[in-house]
Write a protein that holds these residues in place. Structure first.
Motif: not given
Length: 306
Positions: A86-104
């Motif tokens: 669960l941590g791998v799935a959740s951690g990856s999701a939040f990291v990708v989401q926040n990298i995306g937030l930096d460009d939207t």
């Protein structure tokens, strides 16, 4: 965001009225909605993966301390393995989401993330062989139309930024995480899984940060604004909201709880317009509305079947 449910109130304790849990869930959705603006500002001084690593590490320590007896009584190899997944799935999701937030923008990030609700029945089909219903197909079609309205310019050219595409990828990871939570939580203690998940999410984020990002300048931590932002993300968005969500879903019918929590994207756009001065054109507003309707259609069907 987890859709896990904890056990109900202990015998002998006075029951909290259901309306209070509904208010608490709506309040959590408002806090999560505001977090998009808070994170957008904080990303100006702390790189995305470092921000998530700090957030999850401190949250794991706090939640672990609060529920240390539960952790002590239930922690075993099975909880460690399932919590790690669960941590791998959740951690990856939040990291990708926040990298995306930096460009939207925060509003686009919130509504594109909300499409995970539409994706869940299809990912669940792949795992459980339980076919999506007709309403799931309608919700998927509405979500595609909504994303198209958000993504296409007035001349019908594609204006999706890299951050928008990353946000959609994060939504898919969130959908995978929700399906896994549903499978693992029935045979495991939810709070124990949650503590392990937070700790592993911190490791995923910090590992990504160490490999891909420059550490934040220590001087930024002399700013009161940075500490206020971190307090919001750690104490409110992670610790308080997570516990309220899990407990609230044990006392509110699933369909109503999901609808209250899905208000997160609405609060996010409102916060973005008020505090971030995001421009929402009529076309984009219709796109946001279409995505929100898709979420409601999908969630109403899934929760009524539970």
């Amino acid at each position: 965001m987890d859709r896990a449910v904890t056990r109900g109130a202990r015998p002998g304790r006075r029951a909290v009225p259901q309306w209070a849990w509904k208010v608490a869930l709506a309040f959590s959705a408002a806090i999560w909605g505001g977090s998009f603006v808070v994170m957008k500002d904080t990303l100006d001084v702390i790189p995305p993966a470092w921000l998530m690593g700090i957030r999850f590490l401190v949250s794991a320590l706090i939640v672990g301390a609060l529920f240390w007896r539960t952790l002590r009584d239930n922690f075993d190899l099975s909880h460690l393995v399932m919590g790690t997944i669960l941590g791998v799935a959740s951690g990856s999701a939040f990291v990708v989401q926040n990298i995306g937030l930096d460009d939207t923008t925060p509003g686009r990030n919130a509504f594109l993330t909300a499409t995970y609700c539409v994706m869940v029945p299809f990912f669940n089909w792949a795992v459980t062989r339980r076919r999506p219903e007709a309403n799931n197909l309608v919700a998927a079609a509405l979500a595609i139309v909504g994303v198209g309205l958000v993504a296409l310019g007035d001349d019908l050219s594609l204006i999706m930024s890299g951050g928008d595409w990353l946000t959609l990828a994060a939504a898919a990871l969130f959908a995978v995480h929700i399906v896994l939570v549903a499978r693992f939580s029935s045979a495991h203690d939810v709070m124990t899984l949650t503590v392990v998940q937070l700790a592993v999410s911190a490791l995923v984020a910090l590992g990504t940060a160490a490999l891909t990002e420059t550490p934040p300048d220590p001087a930024i931590f002399s700013s009161a604004d940075v500490w206020l932002s971190l307090a919001y993300l750690v104490l409110l968005s992670s610790c308080v909201c997570m516990v309220v969500q899990n407990l609230g879903q044990a006392h509110v019918p699933p369909a109503q709880a999901s609808l209250l929590l899905s208000l997160e994207s609405v609060f996010a756009v409102a916060s973005s317009v008020i505090f971030y001065h995001e421009l929402v054109t009529p076309r984009i507003a219709v796109g946001f509305g279409t995505i929100f309707v898709a979420v409601l259609v999908s969630e109403l069907l899934v929760r009524r079947r539970d």
